[in-house]
Scaffold this motif. Structure first.
Motif, PDB file in Angstrom:
ATOM      1  N   UNK A 114       1.184   8.153  -8.847  1.00 52.84           N
ATOM      2  CA  UNK A 114       1.211   7.704 -10.247  1.00 52.84           C
ATOM      3  C   UNK A 114       2.197   6.547 -10.396  1.00 52.84           C
ATOM      4  N   UNK A 115       2.099   5.589  -9.484  1.00 50.40           N
ATOM      5  CA  UNK A 115       3.134   4.570  -9.364  1.00 50.40           C
ATOM      6  C   UNK A 115       3.323   3.772 -10.649  1.00 50.40           C
ATOM      7  N   UNK A 116       2.252   3.315 -11.242  1.00 47.82           N
ATOM      8  CA  UNK A 116       2.392   2.492 -12.445  1.00 47.82           C
ATOM      9  C   UNK A 116       2.879   3.321 -13.629  1.00 47.82           C
ATOM     10  N   UNK A 117       2.401   4.552 -13.734  1.00 43.96           N
ATOM     11  CA  UNK A 117       2.879   5.426 -14.795  1.00 43.96           C
ATOM     12  C   UNK A 117       4.350   5.749 -14.585  1.00 43.96           C
ATOM     13  N   UNK A 140       9.920   2.991  -7.701  1.00 43.15           N
ATOM     14  CA  UNK A 140       8.562   2.848  -8.235  1.00 43.15           C
ATOM     15  C   UNK A 140       8.348   1.451  -8.806  1.00 43.15           C
ATOM     16  N   UNK A 141       9.442   0.793  -9.185  1.00 41.66           N
ATOM     17  CA  UNK A 141       9.364  -0.573  -9.711  1.00 41.66           C
ATOM     18  C   UNK A 141       9.610  -1.596  -8.607  1.00 41.66           C
ATOM     19  N   UNK A 165       5.008   3.784   0.929  1.00 43.55           N
ATOM     20  CA  UNK A 165       4.389   5.110   1.145  1.00 43.55           C
ATOM     21  C   UNK A 165       5.338   6.231   0.735  1.00 43.55           C
ATOM     22  N   UNK A 166       4.774   7.340   0.305  1.00 43.64           N
ATOM     23  CA  UNK A 166       5.572   8.457  -0.178  1.00 43.64           C
ATOM     24  C   UNK A 166       6.509   8.988   0.898  1.00 43.64           C
ATOM     25  N   UNK A 167       6.050   9.028   2.153  1.00 46.84           N
ATOM     26  CA  UNK A 167       6.896   9.581   3.210  1.00 46.84           C
ATOM     27  C   UNK A 167       8.115   8.701   3.488  1.00 46.84           C
TER      28      UNK A 167
END
Length: 230
Positions: free
Chosen positions: A114-117, A188-189, A195-197
């Motif tokens: 949900x990167x943009x959120x 996130x910005x 990547x999440x890891x």
């Protein structure tokens, strides 16, 4: 009121009105999720969300008094399962390193998916924090930080680990959980394609470097103990 008079819950008109309110609220939340995710925080207005939901701006403000409230309510369902898991881990006395590792990796996955959120939520948090010039107030029901308390699952686990002696007592759970949550949201910005890891490894290294440094020192100077999901 006579015994035969209908209570509001028994009144078909009241039920219909409540159903309409619930549907409108759901439509606004869905529209906000999509609009914040597509346009970001700065470029999204309440009027845009209202239009996407098919209602007037006045109706939108009647349900959600500000964008801050709306984005907090949209993000809250992503955080709630983590709170439940943290409470469960404490009740079952799960090893705190395992519990925190899973929590941080889950947070990183949520942020990546949900990167943009997440970026919009972080922008709202920063803006609101500057506006009130202070930490979250649990009684403030329009603060996005209280509506979607991202640090709270980590704080619950860290406090437990500090009480049991599994984690160092300093920094406090409040400070440590806030630093990790802020770093997560900031990335996130600043690193939208990370990547999440990769995010999780960084966060875990910082977290346990503060609270359980032997996990790093015992692994050796070149080791990366949080670089793999086993």
């Amino acid at each position: 009121m006579a015994a035969s008079d209908p209570t509001p819950l028994d009144d078909p008109r009241a039920r219909a009105a409540q159903t309409k309110r619930d549907r409108t609220r759901r439509a606004l939340l869905d529209a906000a999720d999509a609009t914040f995710g597509a346009r970001g925080w700065a470029n999204t207005r309440m009027e845009d969300i209202a239009a996407a939901a098919g209602v007037s701006a006045a109706t939108a403000y009647n349900h959600f008094p500000s964008k801050h409230v709306l984005v907090g309510c949209v993000y809250s369902p992503l955080v709630h399962p983590l709170l439940i898991q943290a409470d469960h881990d404490v009740r079952t006395d799960r090893p705190v390193v395992d519990a925190l590792t899973d929590q941080v990796r889950a947070l990183a996955r949520i942020s990546q998916r949900n990167r943009k959120l997440t970026a919009a939520f972080w922008s709202a948090v920063e803006e609101y924090t500057i506006k009130i010039a202070g930490p979250p107030d649990p009684g403030d029901d329009i603060d996005p930080r209280t509506l979607a308390p991202v640090p709270q699952p980590l704080r619950v686990l860290i406090e437990h680990g500090q009480l049991t002696g599994e984690l160092r007592a300093y920094p406090t759970a409040l400070e440590a959980s806030g630093m990790i949550a802020n770093l997560l949201l900031l990335r996130s910005i600043n690193h939208p394609d990370e990547p999440a890891e990769v995010t999780a490894e960084l966060l875990l290294t910082v977290l346990f470097g503060m609270l359980r440094p032997e996990l790093l020192t015992d692994a050796g100077a070149q080791a990366r103990p949080f670089g793999h999901v086993h």
